[in-house]
Design an enzyme around this catalytic site. Structure first.
Site, PDB file in Angstrom:
ATOM      1  CB  SER A 264      -0.863  -0.073   1.239  1.00 12.52           C
ATOM      2  OG  SER A 264      -1.596   1.044   1.436  1.00 12.52           O
TER       3      SER A 264
ATOM      4  CE1 TYR B 254      -3.943  -1.869   4.894  1.00  6.41           C
ATOM      5  CE2 TYR B 254      -3.295   0.176   4.411  1.00  6.41           C
ATOM      6  CZ  TYR B 254      -3.761  -1.090   4.142  1.00  6.41           C
ATOM      7  OH  TYR B 254      -3.631  -1.204   2.635  1.00  6.41           O
TER       8      TYR B 254
END
Length: 281
Positions: A135, A148
């Site tokens: 990501s 995250y």
């Protein structure tokens, strides 16, 4: 040229799009997910080039079973695409310790489990490609993403180091850093909200959650195009070690690179003076 491609998390989101695009391009696809019946339905049922098998990435035995099934069916594996993941979002103090561990179990130890199962096959072949979907949050930390981002930063470090471990065996690695793409990732099936509530954060938490929910279905990136880009990379003789996907991601990473250079320069006067002085008495 047709390849055997193993995709994790193929029942929804980007994994679904990668599997569909790979099948359409004539590849042999091992499509995995926690609910194989859902994966098979989404991908169109029984096909000669498709093997659907159960795989919960947090269970090492599932990864080993999926690899055995792939070898039994297709004889080898060319590409592993570590796609399965989820999102625990919230301010750090409001994310429970259990949630933080769950985030790492899926996003870091999960792809490690599957890669550990696949690598003996790739080393024996002296060929292969490991592609891991990380990501932009693996390169740029932002507000409300501490769990995250921590898992994705760790995933980035693992992939960067893994390259050096496996390159002598003609095994390539690529980390893919997408920005915002219009998948189901911000939906309730993939996104988990903080379990704890702290009054100090309350005025910020509720608007953040509503903002993320409102973004679902409005993300700028097209996941079908991203799936095709990932498959393009899987075909390259010299694939990139990183692929930053989306104009928003590229802009964020460029800004981070400039920030790092500025921080290195700001550290120079003090940081350069820290060598051990062997001549001191």
């Amino acid at each position: 040229m047709s390849k055997v491609i193993l995709v994790t998390g193929a029942g929804r989101g980007l994994g679904k799009d990668i599997a569909l695009e790979a099948l359409a391009a004539g590849h042999q696809v091992v499509a995995t997910g926690r609910r194989p019946e859902q994966v098979e339905t989404i991908l169109g049922g029984s096909q000669d080039n498709l093997l659907v098998t159960k795989l919960d990435v947090t269970r090492p035995e599932d990864g080993e079973a999926a690899v055995r099934a792939a070898i039994d069916r297709f004889g080898h594996i060319d590409v592993l695409i570590n796609n399965a993941g989820n999102l625990f979002t919230g301010y750090f103090e409001e994310i429970s310790p259990a949630q933080m561990r769950q985030q790492f179990e899926t996003n870091l130890f999960g792809p490690m489990n599957v890669t550990r199962a696949v690598l003996p096959v790739l080393r024996k072949q002296r060929a292969g490609h490991i592609i891991t979907i990380t990501s932009t949050a693996g390169l740029v930390g932002t507000e409300f993403t501490s769990a995250y981002a921590a898992s994705k930063f760790a995933e980035e470090g693992w992939m960067e180091s893994l390259h050096h471990d496996v390159a002598p065996y003609n095994i390539h690695t690529t980390a893919v850093e997408p920005g915002y793409f219009r998948t189901e990732f911000l939906g309730d099936g993939s996104t988990n909200w903080p379990e704890l509530a702290i009054d100090d954060y309350a005025p910020r938490t509720a608007p953040r959650i509503e903002g993320m929910k409102s973004m679902n279905g409005q993300q700028p990136g097209d996941p079908t195009k991203l799936a095709r880009a990932v498959l393009t990379i899987a075909h390259q003789d010299k694939p990139p070690r990183r692929f930053i996907a989306g104009a928003d991601a590229i802009g964020a990473v460029e800004a981070k690179a400039k920030e790092l250079l500025a921080q290195a320069e700001a550290s120079r006067e003090l940081g350069d003076s820290l060598a051990y002085d062997d001549a001191r008495t």
